[in-house]
Every structure is written in structure tokens, then in C-alpha cells.
Design a protein around this motif. Structure first.
Motif, mmCIF file in Angstrom:
data_model
loop_
_atom_site.group_PDB
_atom_site.id
_atom_site.type_symbol
_atom_site.label_atom_id
_atom_site.label_comp_id
_atom_site.label_asym_id
_atom_site.label_seq_id
_atom_site.Cartn_x
_atom_site.Cartn_y
_atom_site.Cartn_z
ATOM 1 N N UNK A 11 2.268 -41.398 -53.631
ATOM 2 C CA UNK A 11 2.863 -40.570 -52.523
ATOM 3 C C UNK A 11 4.088 -39.813 -52.907
ATOM 4 N N UNK A 12 5.151 -40.773 -53.697
ATOM 5 C CA UNK A 12 6.016 -40.041 -53.912
ATOM 6 C C UNK A 12 6.018 -38.966 -54.931
ATOM 7 N N UNK A 13 4.918 -39.188 -55.768
ATOM 8 C CA UNK A 13 4.662 -38.335 -56.788
ATOM 9 C C UNK A 13 4.203 -36.908 -56.064
ATOM 10 N N UNK A 14 3.231 -37.002 -54.984
ATOM 11 C CA UNK A 14 2.947 -35.892 -54.314
ATOM 12 C C UNK A 14 4.076 -35.254 -53.683
ATOM 13 N N UNK A 15 4.935 -35.941 -53.245
ATOM 14 C CA UNK A 15 6.155 -35.343 -52.408
ATOM 15 C C UNK A 15 7.005 -34.450 -53.548
ATOM 16 N N UNK A 16 7.274 -35.040 -54.764
ATOM 17 C CA UNK A 16 8.184 -34.554 -55.620
ATOM 18 C C UNK A 16 7.230 -33.302 -56.206
ATOM 19 N N UNK A 17 6.073 -33.494 -56.427
ATOM 20 C CA UNK A 17 5.137 -32.256 -57.048
ATOM 21 C C UNK A 17 5.529 -30.712 -56.197
ATOM 22 N N UNK A 18 5.482 -31.297 -54.741
ATOM 23 C CA UNK A 18 5.779 -30.075 -53.654
ATOM 24 C C UNK A 18 7.121 -29.472 -54.216
ATOM 25 N N UNK A 19 8.152 -30.265 -54.175
ATOM 26 C CA UNK A 19 9.339 -29.660 -54.768
ATOM 27 C C UNK A 19 9.444 -28.821 -55.859
ATOM 28 N N UNK B 73 -3.930 -26.607 -55.101
ATOM 29 C CA UNK B 73 -4.467 -27.771 -54.957
ATOM 30 C C UNK B 73 -3.761 -28.884 -56.045
ATOM 31 N N UNK B 74 -3.525 -30.182 -55.699
ATOM 32 C CA UNK B 74 -2.954 -31.060 -56.625
ATOM 33 C C UNK B 74 -4.185 -31.563 -57.440
ATOM 34 N N UNK B 75 -3.890 -31.705 -59.018
ATOM 35 C CA UNK B 75 -5.067 -32.152 -59.688
ATOM 36 C C UNK B 75 -5.116 -33.720 -59.807
ATOM 37 N N UNK C 270 -6.088 -18.441 -63.304
ATOM 38 C CA UNK C 270 -6.216 -18.957 -64.613
ATOM 39 C C UNK C 270 -5.435 -20.394 -64.562
ATOM 40 N N UNK C 271 -4.411 -20.563 -63.766
ATOM 41 C CA UNK C 271 -3.870 -21.799 -63.719
ATOM 42 C C UNK C 271 -4.691 -22.806 -63.214
ATOM 43 N N UNK C 272 -5.297 -22.530 -62.146
ATOM 44 C CA UNK C 272 -6.135 -23.565 -61.530
ATOM 45 C C UNK C 272 -7.494 -24.065 -62.432
ATOM 46 N N UNK C 273 -7.945 -22.888 -63.413
ATOM 47 C CA UNK C 273 -8.802 -23.393 -64.479
ATOM 48 C C UNK C 273 -8.436 -24.311 -65.374
ATOM 49 N N UNK D 85 -5.874 -26.448 -64.936
ATOM 50 C CA UNK D 85 -5.800 -28.038 -64.384
ATOM 51 C C UNK D 85 -7.251 -28.555 -64.703
ATOM 52 N N UNK D 86 -8.346 -27.949 -64.158
ATOM 53 C CA UNK D 86 -9.516 -28.490 -64.333
ATOM 54 C C UNK D 86 -10.108 -28.931 -65.619
ATOM 55 N N UNK D 87 -9.868 -28.172 -66.470
ATOM 56 C CA UNK D 87 -10.335 -28.362 -67.850
ATOM 57 C C UNK D 87 -9.661 -29.498 -68.605
ATOM 58 N N UNK D 88 -8.336 -29.634 -68.362
ATOM 59 C CA UNK D 88 -7.474 -30.359 -69.202
ATOM 60 C C UNK D 88 -7.544 -32.003 -68.776
ATOM 61 N N UNK D 89 -8.109 -32.009 -67.453
ATOM 62 C CA UNK D 89 -8.008 -33.474 -66.906
ATOM 63 C C UNK D 89 -8.960 -34.433 -67.885
ATOM 64 N N UNK D 90 -8.589 -35.535 -67.969
ATOM 65 C CA UNK D 90 -9.414 -36.515 -68.917
ATOM 66 C C UNK D 90 -8.862 -36.371 -70.314
ATOM 67 N N UNK D 91 -7.934 -35.569 -70.814
ATOM 68 C CA UNK D 91 -7.724 -35.385 -72.186
ATOM 69 C C UNK D 91 -6.315 -35.423 -72.529
ATOM 70 N N UNK D 92 -5.702 -36.468 -71.615
ATOM 71 C CA UNK D 92 -4.251 -36.703 -71.786
ATOM 72 C C UNK D 92 -4.052 -37.820 -72.642
ATOM 73 N N UNK D 93 -3.240 -37.723 -73.783
ATOM 74 C CA UNK D 93 -3.012 -38.836 -74.681
ATOM 75 C C UNK D 93 -2.006 -39.645 -74.215
ATOM 76 N N UNK D 94 -1.474 -40.751 -74.811
ATOM 77 C CA UNK D 94 -0.549 -41.749 -74.201
ATOM 78 C C UNK D 94 0.900 -40.999 -74.391
ATOM 79 N N UNK D 95 1.073 -40.104 -75.386
ATOM 80 C CA UNK D 95 2.387 -39.563 -75.288
ATOM 81 C C UNK D 95 2.495 -38.061 -74.546
ATOM 82 N N UNK D 96 1.438 -37.855 -73.822
ATOM 83 C CA UNK D 96 1.430 -36.626 -73.089
ATOM 84 C C UNK D 96 1.021 -35.190 -73.398
#
Length: 541
Positions: free
Chosen positions: A306-314, A274-276, A424-427, A429-440
Motif C-alpha cells: 500500500x505504501x508503494x502504491x502511494x509513493x508511486x503516485x507521487x 495503470x500500476x504494473x 509505448x511506456x505501457x507496452x 511495462x507489460x513485456x518486462x514483467x518477470x525478467x527482473x534480476x536480483x540486482x534490478x
């Protein structure tokens, strides 16, 4: 039929012509059988698979059944050739030999009949000549008698004339008597020869012609039977060929074919997750809380969701497109399941080559021992270069086997742990949401942010178009290149041995890790080519 010699001549000639006509029919039938068999073999050859030993085409039951049918059809063509050969030897060849003998025998009988007829004609001519001569002499004798009687009654005739006429009468009468006897003898001889001709000679010749014609008829009957037997002999084998075709048809298993398709094309990849949720409002809240004004981004670089979703699939499905570069030695360009099969096949081939080299080494050692015990048979030193080369080949093959077995173990281990890693990867994605700094970067504390190099906002190639987002992904660790990697395939990143890269996405079980250079260039690198060190915070997350 004593007077039907000419008609019997025509009949026997018709019999031989009919025999040769049937022989011609058999010959054309043989040619038909040969051409039919040839066309069947050409058809089988045309549709038989032309595969090299390394061809890996799946052997579907429907394909195997078709190949078995082709083999049975090839055997069937062989039986048609047997029919043609049997007809040629038993029927056509026998007819041609018998026709030649029949012509010779008929010619001999007809010559005998003509000779007998000629002899009878000669006897008839002799009898007829003697008859005509007797008739002529009788007329002359009658004339002499009339002349004598006229002179004897003539008073004026002299005695000498009468005496002369009398002598002439006696001479003619004597000659007539002799011709009469000759005619009677010739007539008796002709009657005897004629009786012999019509009651002995000609019946014997006719009997021989009758026997010859009956043998011809019997031979035709035997050839008719042989013609049918040639076909009947191969019927059991032809029936087996047809039974083999039926068994091949029954051997088709649709479920097994479906399983072969699955085994052939199974990649080992897990379906995309699933896309985060991407919270673009964090920058606004962070800016308000920090009391600073962020640098506005160019509108041309803003990517629609929409473009982001399409590119994420690739990005998630690395092997969605066919690689443009050459195949790698460890088959890391293939999906895990196909890579495992390829590696296993290569290991089997290397083991076979190693066994050959081992057998050759044993043979050379035995030969060397023989030469040492019997120097006259050869020089032991001449085998040393070959023995050294064989040992070197064995060492090389062992190294190749060890290397491929290591790759195989790596693939099998990652395929086995594929589902756990995905969970583990799905977990993460769920935990790291909301903690992204401006620099990424993902951190628990703003002071522990790992600032990545500035992202190069350029659309110069397909890779940048596919993987570039508004903000770069955060670095979750770093890695060191153990081996150089060319990165010719689409979506991959070239690296040099010893080069340090940022890890921005872990291996999901497909043998690839996503990394970034210091200049912002991103791509996938083989996990087996790098030594990965993940950040503690990222691992804990």
C-alpha cells in the motif's frame, strides 16, 4: 393698501427671506449630489482592478462585465457632478445674485416711501401749528373784546382806558385774521400734499414694490424649472449608463468562462497509467534455481504494497507539489502546457524589444547620415558607441529568441507525441514483467545483465523516502549532462556538465527524465539538459 406700508414692508422682507431659504435648499442639494458623486467614484476606485501590465489574471466574462459596470457607474457619477454644477451655476448662483439686487431695490423703494410719509407728517405739523396759533389768537381777541365792552359800559372808566382797550381789541382782531389766513393756507397745502401722497406718491411706490415682488415670484418659478431641467438634461446619458450595465450583464458567458479556466490551468500531463504487477516471488524462484541463499533484507526497509502504491503516485505526478526552488529560465519546472504559454509570451516580448532596438538602429543610421552630410549639425562619430550598443542588444535578443524558440519547439514536439510515448511506456511495462534480476536489471540473457551500483538504503531526506523501494529500478540506458543543473526543486537531481548518469525512466512527454547516480541517488533531470542513450534491449522491449 394706502395705509398698509408697514405690512408691505414685512411682506417684501418675507419674500426675500423665502428666496434665500430656497437658495439654501439648493445649496444643500448640490452638496448632496457632490458627496454622492464623490462616494461613487471612491467606490469604483476601490473595486477597480489594480493590475500591472504583466498581470496574467484570466479575463472571465463575469469579471469583464463587472469592470464595465464599474466604468458605467463612474460615468454615472460624472453625470451627478454635472447635475451639481448645473444647479450651482443656473439656480444657486442666479438666486444669490438676484437676492442681492432685490435687497438693494427694496431698500430704495422703502426709503422713498418713508421720505414721502415724513414730508406729509411735516406738512401736517405746520398746518396743526397754524391752527393752534389761530385758535389762540381768536381766544385773545375774544378776551380783548370782552374787556373793551366792560370798560365801555363802565361809567367810572376814563376815556383813555376805553380807547386803550379798543386799540387792544383791534390789534388782537387783526392778528386773529392773519393767523386765520395762515391756517387756511397751511390747511390747503396739507390737503393738497395729502392728496398727492395717497393718490400719486404712495401708489407709485406700492406699484414698484408690487412689480419687484412679482419679479421675485417669477424668478422662483424659473429656478424651480431650472432645478428640474438640471436633472432632466442628464437623464438620456444616465439611461445610456444603465443600458451599458444591462449589456454588460448580458455579455456574461458561463461556457466561455469555463473554457478560460481550462486554458489557464491545463497542464498537459496525461493521467497516471495503470500500476504494473510486482512479482516478489521471482527472488525466491531465482534463489532456488541458482542454489544460492540470498542475503536477507532488514525488516525495517521492507515497504508495504500500500505504501508503494502511494509513493508511486507521487513519483508519477511530479508537479503534484509546489516547487520549493526558484523558477528556471526555460520554465521546465512548469507543466508542458503552461511552459508553452510562458515561452510564447517571452518570445513575443523579446520580439517587441527587438523591434524597438531595430527602430532605434534605423534612427541612429539616419541621424548619422545627416551628420555626415551636414557636419555643423553634429559629430557622426558620437553616434557610433550608441549604434554599437544597439547592435549588441539586437544580437543578444536574437540569441534569446532563438534559444526560447528551441525550447518552445521541444515542448510542442513532446506535447504532440505525448500519447504515443505513453502507449509505448505501457507496452514496456507489460513485456518486462518477470525478467527482473536480483540486482534490478532487465535483460533477455542473464549474462547481459547491467549491474547498477548498490542502492543506498537510507531515510535521511524526503527524496529517499519518496522514491526508495525494496529493489532499485533497472537502468535502461545512460545519459551525459550537456548543461549543469542545480536541482533545487523537490524530486529533482543536481548534475554537473559532462556527468554520466544511469537512465531508469524515460521522458513521458513532460520534459523530465528520471536518472540515477553511481552512488544510488535518484531524481528527475530536464530532458533538454542531457544526451540520452538507451540500451538496445530496453528499446526493443
Amino acid at each position: 393698501l394706502k395705509d398698509q406700508f408697514d405690512n408691505l414692508d414685512k411682506h417684501t422682507q418675507w419674500g426675500i427671506d423665502f428666496l434665500e431659504k430656497y437658495a439654501k435648499f439648493v445649496k444643500e442639494r448640490i452638496e448632496i449630489e457632490q458627496n454622492y458623486a464623490k462616494q461613487l467614484r471612491n467606490l469604483v476606485k476601490k473595486y477597480c482592478p489594480k493590475r500591472s501590465p504583466k498581470d496574467e489574471e484570466p479575463r472571465f466574462t463575469s469579471c469583464i462585465a463587472f469592470f464595465n459596470i464599474l466604468n458605467e457607474l463612474n460615468d454615472y457619477a460624472g453625470q451627478r457632478e454635472v447635475v451639481a454644477e448645473e444647479m450651482g451655476h443656473r439656480v444657486y448662483g442666479e438666486l444669490m445674485r438676484y437676492s442681492h439686487d432685490l435687497k438693494t431695490e427694496r431698500k430704495m423703494h422703502l426709503q422713498e416711501g418713508r421720505k414721502a410719509q415724513q414730508y406729509l407728517d411735516m406738512c401736517w405739523k405746520q398746518m396743526d401749528n397754524s391752527k393752534k396759533k389761530f385758535e389762540r389768537e381768536c381766544r385773545e381777541a375774544e378776551k380783548a373784546q370782552q374787556s373793551y365792552e366792560r370798560l365801555d359800559n363802565d361809567t367810572n372808566a376814563t376815556k383813555a382806558d376805553v380807547e386803550k382797550a379798543k386799540q387792544q381789541l383791534n390789534l388782537r382782531t387783526h392778528m386773529a385774521d392773519e393767523n386765520k389766513n395762515e391756517y387756511a393756507a397751511q390747511l390747503q397745502n396739507f390737503n393738497g400734499e395729502q392728496h398727492k401722497h395717497y393718490y400719486i406718491v404712495i401708489p407709485q411706490i406700492y406699484k414698484q414694490l408690487q412689480e419687484m415682488d412679482e419679479r421675485r415670484t417669477i424668478k422662483l418659478s424659473e429656478c424651480y424649472k431650472g432645478f428640474a431641467d438640471s436633472e432632466r438634461k442628464v437623464i438620456p446619458i444616465i439611461s445610456k449608463c444603465l443600458e451599458g450595465m444591462i449589456l454588460a450583464a448580458k455579455s456574461v458567458d458561463e461556457h466561455r468562462d469555463s473554457q478560460l479556466v481550462i486554458d489557464c490551468f491545463k497542464s498537459g500531463f496525461e493521467p497516471p497509467g495503470d500500476f504494473p504487477f510486482e512479482d516478489y516471488s521471482q527472488n525466491i524462484y531465482r534463489t532456488i534455481s541458482d542454489g544460492t541463499i540470498s542475503t536477507p533484507k532488514q525488516e525495517g526497509l521492507r515497504i508495504d504494497s500500500k505504501t508503494t502504491v502511494g509513493k508511486a503516485k507521487g513519483k508519477l505526478w511530479l508537479f503534484g507539489k509546489k516547487p520549493k526552488g526558484p523558477a528556471l529560465e526555460d520554465f521546465s519546472h512548469l507543466p508542458p502546457e503552461q511552459r508553452r504559454k510562458k515561452l510564447q509570451q517571452r518570445i513575443d516580448e523579446l520580439n517587441r524589444e527587438l523591434q524597438k532596438e531595430t527602430d532605434q538602429k534605423d534612427a541612429l543610421i539616419k541621424m548619422k547620415d545627416v551628420y555626415e552630410k551636414n557636419p555643423q549639425m553634429g559629430d557622426p562619430g558620437s553616434l557610433q558607441p550608441k549604434l554599437t550598443e544597439t547592435m549588441s542588444n539586437m544580437d543578444r535578443l536574437r540569441m534569446e529568441i532563438h534559444k526560447n524558440e528551441a525550447w518552445l519547439s521541444e515542448v510542442e514536439g513532446k506535447v504532440a507525441a505525448r500519447s504515443d510515448r505513453r502507449h509505448s511506456s505501457d507496452i514496456n511495462h507489460l513485456v518486462t514483467q518477470g525478467r527482473e534480476s536480483p540486482e534490478g536489471s532487465y535483460t533477455d540473457d542473464a549474462n547481459q545483465e547491467v549491474r547498477g551500483p548498490p542502492q543506498q538504503h537510507a531515510h535521511s531526506n524526503e527524496f529517499d523516502d519518496e522514491f526508495e523501494d525494496d529493489d532499485p529500478l533497472p537502468a535502461i540506458g545512460h545519459c551525459k549532462a550537456i548543461y549543469p543543473f542545480d536541482g533545487h526543486n523537490e524530486g529533482t537531481l543536481a548534475m554537473k556538465e559532462g556527468e554520466i548518469l544511469y537512465v531508469i525512466e524515460e521522458d513521458k512527454g513532460d520534459g523530465w527524465t528520471r536518472a540515477r547516480r553511481h552512488n544510488g541517488e535518484e531524481g528527475y533531470v530536464p530532458t533538454s539538459y542531457i544526451d540520452v542513450t538507451l540500451e538496445k534491449n530496453s528499446k526493443g522491449a
